[in-house]
Write an enzyme that holds these catalytic residues in place. Sequence first.
Site, PDB file in Angstrom:
ATOM      1  N   TRP A 164      -2.283 -54.765  34.351  1.00  0.00           N
ATOM      2  CA  TRP A 164      -1.430 -55.560  32.941  1.00  0.00           C
ATOM      3  C   TRP A 164      -1.782 -55.082  32.366  1.00  0.00           C
ATOM      4  CZ3 TRP A 164      -4.977 -58.565  31.743  1.00  0.00           C
ATOM      5  CH2 TRP A 164      -6.806 -58.746  33.016  1.00  0.00           C
ATOM      6  N   PRO A 189       4.788 -51.354  38.008  1.00  0.00           N
ATOM      7  CA  PRO A 189       4.622 -52.260  37.333  1.00  0.00           C
ATOM      8  C   PRO A 189       3.526 -52.920  37.994  1.00  0.00           C
ATOM      9  CG  PRO A 189       6.486 -53.293  36.835  1.00  0.00           C
ATOM     10  CD  PRO A 189       6.640 -52.294  37.875  1.00  0.00           C
ATOM     11  N   ALA A 190       2.161 -53.230  37.072  1.00  0.00           N
ATOM     12  CA  ALA A 190       2.174 -55.005  37.443  1.00  0.00           C
ATOM     13  C   ALA A 190       2.888 -56.126  37.690  1.00  0.00           C
ATOM     14  CB  ALA A 190       0.690 -55.136  37.058  1.00  0.00           C
ATOM     15  N   SER A 243      -8.058 -51.361  39.364  1.00  0.00           N
ATOM     16  CA  SER A 243      -9.536 -50.739  39.355  1.00  0.00           C
ATOM     17  C   SER A 243      -9.806 -50.168  40.539  1.00  0.00           C
ATOM     18  CB  SER A 243     -10.229 -52.208  40.508  1.00  0.00           C
ATOM     19  OG  SER A 243      -8.917 -52.667  41.644  1.00  0.00           O
ATOM     20  N   GLU A 264      -7.370 -43.229  37.539  1.00  0.00           N
ATOM     21  CA  GLU A 264      -8.228 -44.051  35.828  1.00  0.00           C
ATOM     22  C   GLU A 264      -7.933 -45.297  36.757  1.00  0.00           C
ATOM     23  OE1 GLU A 264      -7.132 -41.001  33.116  1.00  0.00           O
ATOM     24  OE2 GLU A 264      -8.618 -43.064  33.604  1.00  0.00           O
ATOM     25  N   LEU A 265     -10.198 -45.738  37.207  1.00  0.00           N
ATOM     26  CA  LEU A 265     -10.425 -46.586  37.231  1.00  0.00           C
ATOM     27  C   LEU A 265     -11.100 -47.421  36.426  1.00  0.00           C
ATOM     28  CD1 LEU A 265     -10.972 -44.980  41.189  1.00  0.00           C
ATOM     29  CD2 LEU A 265      -8.988 -46.068  39.998  1.00  0.00           C
ATOM     30  N   CYS A 298     -10.587 -51.330  29.963  1.00  0.00           N
ATOM     31  CA  CYS A 298     -11.340 -50.366  30.894  1.00  0.00           C
ATOM     32  C   CYS A 298     -12.567 -49.930  30.298  1.00  0.00           C
ATOM     33  CB  CYS A 298     -10.704 -49.906  31.918  1.00  0.00           C
ATOM     34  SG  CYS A 298      -9.591 -48.192  30.609  1.00  0.00           S
ATOM     35  N   GLU A 395     -17.327 -55.219  36.224  1.00  0.00           N
ATOM     36  CA  GLU A 395     -17.057 -55.658  34.790  1.00  0.00           C
ATOM     37  C   GLU A 395     -16.853 -56.942  35.224  1.00  0.00           C
ATOM     38  OE1 GLU A 395     -13.108 -53.556  36.117  1.00  0.00           O
ATOM     39  OE2 GLU A 395     -13.486 -52.101  33.681  1.00  0.00           O
TER      40      GLU A 395
HETATM   41  N1  LIG Z   1      -9.153 -45.911  33.567  1.00  0.00           N
HETATM   42  C1  LIG Z   1      -7.711 -47.014  33.033  1.00  0.00           C
HETATM   43  O1  LIG Z   1      -7.886 -46.350  32.364  1.00  0.00           O
HETATM   44  C2  LIG Z   1      -7.968 -47.904  32.984  1.00  0.00           C
HETATM   45  C3  LIG Z   1      -7.324 -48.775  32.261  1.00  0.00           C
HETATM   46  C4  LIG Z   1      -6.825 -49.691  32.914  1.00  0.00           C
HETATM   47  C5  LIG Z   1      -7.608 -50.629  33.291  1.00  0.00           C
HETATM   48  N2  LIG Z   1      -8.065 -50.269  34.442  1.00  0.00           N
HETATM   49  C6  LIG Z   1      -9.043 -50.919  35.487  1.00  0.00           C
HETATM   50  O2  LIG Z   1      -7.919 -51.668  36.336  1.00  0.00           O
HETATM   51  C7  LIG Z   1      -8.469 -52.830  36.392  1.00  0.00           C
HETATM   52  C8  LIG Z   1      -8.094 -54.072  35.563  1.00  0.00           C
HETATM   53  O3  LIG Z   1      -6.630 -54.228  35.952  1.00  0.00           O
HETATM   54  P1  LIG Z   1      -6.082 -55.282  37.484  1.00  0.00           P
HETATM   55  O4  LIG Z   1      -6.397 -56.200  37.226  1.00  0.00           O
HETATM   56  O5  LIG Z   1      -4.337 -54.782  37.294  1.00  0.00           O
HETATM   57  O6  LIG Z   1      -6.348 -53.393  38.385  1.00  0.00           O
HETATM   58  P2  LIG Z   1      -5.828 -53.764  40.377  1.00  0.00           P
HETATM   59  O7  LIG Z   1      -6.405 -52.952  40.713  1.00  0.00           O
HETATM   60  O8  LIG Z   1      -6.267 -54.997  40.748  1.00  0.00           O
HETATM   61  O9  LIG Z   1      -4.341 -53.716  40.522  1.00  0.00           O
HETATM   62  C9  LIG Z   1      -3.746 -52.620  39.520  1.00  0.00           C
HETATM   63  C10 LIG Z   1      -2.510 -52.452  40.272  1.00  0.00           C
HETATM   64  O10 LIG Z   1      -2.373 -52.306  41.291  1.00  0.00           O
HETATM   65  C11 LIG Z   1      -1.384 -52.995  41.936  1.00  0.00           C
HETATM   66  N3  LIG Z   1      -2.245 -53.179  43.500  1.00  0.00           N
HETATM   67  C12 LIG Z   1      -3.456 -54.254  44.121  1.00  0.00           C
HETATM   68  N4  LIG Z   1      -3.252 -53.713  45.569  1.00  0.00           N
HETATM   69  C13 LIG Z   1      -3.220 -52.855  45.308  1.00  0.00           C
HETATM   70  C14 LIG Z   1      -2.752 -51.970  46.978  1.00  0.00           C
HETATM   71  N5  LIG Z   1      -3.353 -52.062  47.627  1.00  0.00           N
HETATM   72  N6  LIG Z   1      -1.815 -50.583  46.748  1.00  0.00           N
HETATM   73  C15 LIG Z   1      -0.433 -50.552  46.211  1.00  0.00           C
HETATM   74  N7  LIG Z   1      -1.335 -51.462  44.462  1.00  0.00           N
HETATM   75  C16 LIG Z   1      -2.013 -52.552  44.766  1.00  0.00           C
HETATM   76  C17 LIG Z   1      -1.723 -54.448  40.960  1.00  0.00           C
HETATM   77  O11 LIG Z   1      -0.438 -54.904  41.182  1.00  0.00           O
HETATM   78  C18 LIG Z   1      -1.624 -53.517  40.035  1.00  0.00           C
HETATM   79  O12 LIG Z   1      -0.274 -53.402  39.685  1.00  0.00           O
HETATM   80  C19 LIG Z   1     -10.154 -53.100  35.331  1.00  0.00           C
HETATM   81  O13 LIG Z   1     -11.137 -52.690  36.603  1.00  0.00           O
HETATM   82  C20 LIG Z   1      -9.599 -52.078  35.109  1.00  0.00           C
HETATM   83  O14 LIG Z   1     -10.997 -51.115  34.162  1.00  0.00           O
HETATM   84  C21 LIG Z   1      -8.466 -49.052  33.597  1.00  0.00           C
HETATM   85  O1  LIG Z   2      -7.957 -50.140  29.643  1.00  0.00           O
HETATM   86  C1  LIG Z   2      -7.962 -49.392  29.708  1.00  0.00           C
HETATM   87  C2  LIG Z   2      -6.994 -48.971  28.693  1.00  0.00           C
HETATM   88  O2  LIG Z   2      -7.011 -47.190  29.266  1.00  0.00           O
HETATM   89  C3  LIG Z   2      -7.486 -49.074  27.447  1.00  0.00           C
HETATM   90  S1  LIG Z   2      -6.488 -47.484  26.223  1.00  0.00           S
HETATM   91  O3  LIG Z   2      -6.190 -46.217  26.504  1.00  0.00           O
HETATM   92  O4  LIG Z   2      -8.856 -47.637  25.610  1.00  0.00           O
HETATM   93  O5  LIG Z   2      -6.547 -48.731  25.367  1.00  0.00           O
END
Ligand SMILES: NC(=O)c1ccc[n+]([C@@H]2O[C@H](COP(=O)([O-])OP(=O)(O)OC[C@H]3O[C@@H](n4cnc5c(N)ncnc54)[C@H](O)[C@@H]3O)[C@@H](O)[C@H]2O)c1
Ligand SMILES: O=C[C@H](O)CS(=O)(=O)O
Length: 491
Positions: A164, A189-190, A243, A264-265, A298, A395
Site C-alpha cells: 500500500w 494490489p493491496a 514484508s 522486494e522485501l 522500505c 522496521e
Molecule cells: N523492497 C521494496 O521495494 C519494498 C517496497 C515497498 C514496501 N516494502 C516492504 O513492504 C512492507 C510494508 O508493506 P505491507 O505492510 O503492505 O507489506 P505486507 O507484506 O504485509 O503486504 C504486502 C502485500 O502482500 C499481501 N499479502 C499479505 N499476506 C499475504 C499472503 N500470505 N499471501 C499473499 N499476499 C499477501 C498484502 O495484502 C499486500 O498486498 C515493509 O516491510 C516494506 O519494507 C518493500
Molecule cells: O518503499 C519502497 C519503495 O521502493 C520506495 S522508492 O522506490 O524508494 O520510492
Amino acid sequence: MLDQITNLAGLLKDPSLLETRAYVNGTWTDGDKGTFDVRNPARGDVIAEVADLSRAQVAQAIDAAYAAQKDWAQWTGKERAKVLRKWFDLMMENQEDLGTILTAEQGKPLAEAKGEIAYGASFIEFFGEEAKRIYGETIPGHQRDKRLMVMKQPIGVAASITPWNFPNAMITRKAGPALAAGCAFVARPAKETPLSAIVLAVLAERAGIPAGVFNVVPSSSSSEIGKEFCENGKVRKLTFTGSTEVGRILLKQAADQVMKCSMELGGNAPFIVFDDADLDAAVEGAIACKFRNNGQTCVCANRLYVQSGVYDAFAEKLAAAVKKLKVGDGLKDGTDLGPLINPEALEKVREHVADAEAKGAKVLLGSEDPGLGGGFCAPLIVTGATQEMKFATEETFGPLAPLFRFDTVDEVIELANDTIFGLASYFYAKDLSRVYKVAEALEYGIVGVNTGIISTELAPFGGVKQSGLGREGSHHGIEDYLEMKYVCLSI
Ligand SMILES: NC(=O)c1ccc[n+]([C@@H]2O[C@H](COP(=O)([O-])OP(=O)(O)OC[C@H]3O[C@@H](n4cnc5c(N)ncnc54)[C@H](O)[C@@H]3O)[C@@H](O)[C@H]2O)c1
Ligand SMILES: O=C[C@H](O)CS(=O)(=O)O
C-alpha cells in the site's frame, strides 16, 4: 476537524478515471464476493467500494493472460514500445488526478503522490524503450559444424502482489519490464489502495494495450490469491513487493512449482553521519530519507548513527528541521506529513518509543499529540538509542528517528551491518578514502553517499540478505521477465 471526502470523483478533472471494478481480459468486472471498502487514512471515511474478486475469478484472469500473452509476444519490441509510450503519456497527462486518487486512499501529501505518479510512469517510459533492446547473442561454435545462439524470450504470465505504501510505482516497476519483455500481467494490489492500480488499467485500455495483457484483480483476500498465483500452472513468474515475512511465505508456496520469483522485501536502513560530514546537508538528507511518505518506505532511514564529535550538533540541527514539518491532511496544501496508513502503524511507532524509553533512551522531540486524531503522529526524535532497542532490528515504518552514537569507522560498519536486512544504506562523509572503504563495507544492495534519496528508474533497485531477490529498474530489471534459450545448430 478534517473535511470528509464525500465525493472523490468530484475532486477529479476527469471523474471517469475513478473506476472501482476489476479489469479482466479487457472487461470491467464486478466481484463474486461483492465489494470491500477503501478508506481515507486521514479521516477513516469510506471513499470507495471496490470489486472483491474470488480466487476463481483470479484464475479466470490468469487464463486470459495466458491466452493473450501468446499474441503479445509476437508484437515487435517497437510495437510494444509504442503502446507503452502512450500509457506513459496518459499517466503524465492525468498526473494530478492520479495523485489525488493516490492521496485519498494512501494518505501521503498530494505533492508526494504526484511525485510518485511521475516516478511510477518513468518505469513505463524506460522499459518501453528497453523493449527495442532485448538482444540475444551468437557464440563461436565448439565444433566446425556447430553454430551457437542465445535467444531472450518472455517468461510468460507474471503475477504481481504489491504493498500500500507506493500503490502506483510498485506496480509499474514490475508491469513496465514485464510488458516490455512480452509477458502478460495479473496485478493483485493491496486491499488498502486498489484505486491507484485500477486507474492504471483505465489508462492501459485507453493506450491500446490488448485485452488480457494487463489485468487488475482487487481482492480483500490476500493469502487465497497468493496461493492461486503460486499454484496455478499457467503462472511462470511471481513478483512480490512487501514484508520479508510475507516474502518467505510466498517463496515457500512458489517452491512447489520451482517458480521464478522477484522479491522486494523489508529494510532496516542505517543512516551514518561521520565527523567530517557537511552537517546541514546531512540534516537535509535525513529529513528526506526518514520522513518521506511519513517514514513508510522500505528505504527510509531506520537507524541514524552519528559520530561522537558531531552528535550534539547534528541532533540540535535535526530537531530544528523536524519542528518545521507540518502534519495534516495530504489533500491540503503545505502538508509535509500525512497520516499513517492505519491505527496499527501508529501503535508500532508508540511501541518502539516506549521500548526505547524503557531501555534508557530520551524523546528529544515529538511527544505531543498533533491533535488530529486518526492515524496522525508527530514526527519523533529519540536520543541515546542502542542496539538493544526494538528499532535496531525491526522496521519502524513511521516518523521516528532514533539517534545512535558511535566513535570509530570499524565500530559503525559492524553496527550498520548487524541486521538480517540489506536493502538501502546511507552515509555522509567527505574523505574520499573513507567514502570508498565504507561504501565497499556496507552489506546492502543500495548505498547513498551524501544523499538521502536514491530512487530512480535508471538504477538497479533491490536488496541483499533477507531484503529480497532480483532487481527492479535499470536495464537489469527486464532480465527478471526473460528466459534465456541456448540453440545449438548443426550445419
Ligand atoms: N523492497 C521494496 O521495494 C519494498 C517496497 C515497498 C514496501 N516494502 C516492504 O513492504 C512492507 C510494508 O508493506 P505491507 O505492510 O503492505 O507489506 P505486507 O507484506 O504485509 O503486504 C504486502 C502485500 O502482500 C499481501 N499479502 C499479505 N499476506 C499475504 C499472503 N500470505 N499471501 C499473499 N499476499 C499477501 C498484502 O495484502 C499486500 O498486498 C515493509 O516491510 C516494506 O519494507 C518493500
Ligand atoms: O518503499 C519502497 C519503495 O521502493 C520506495 S522508492 O522506490 O524508494 O520510492
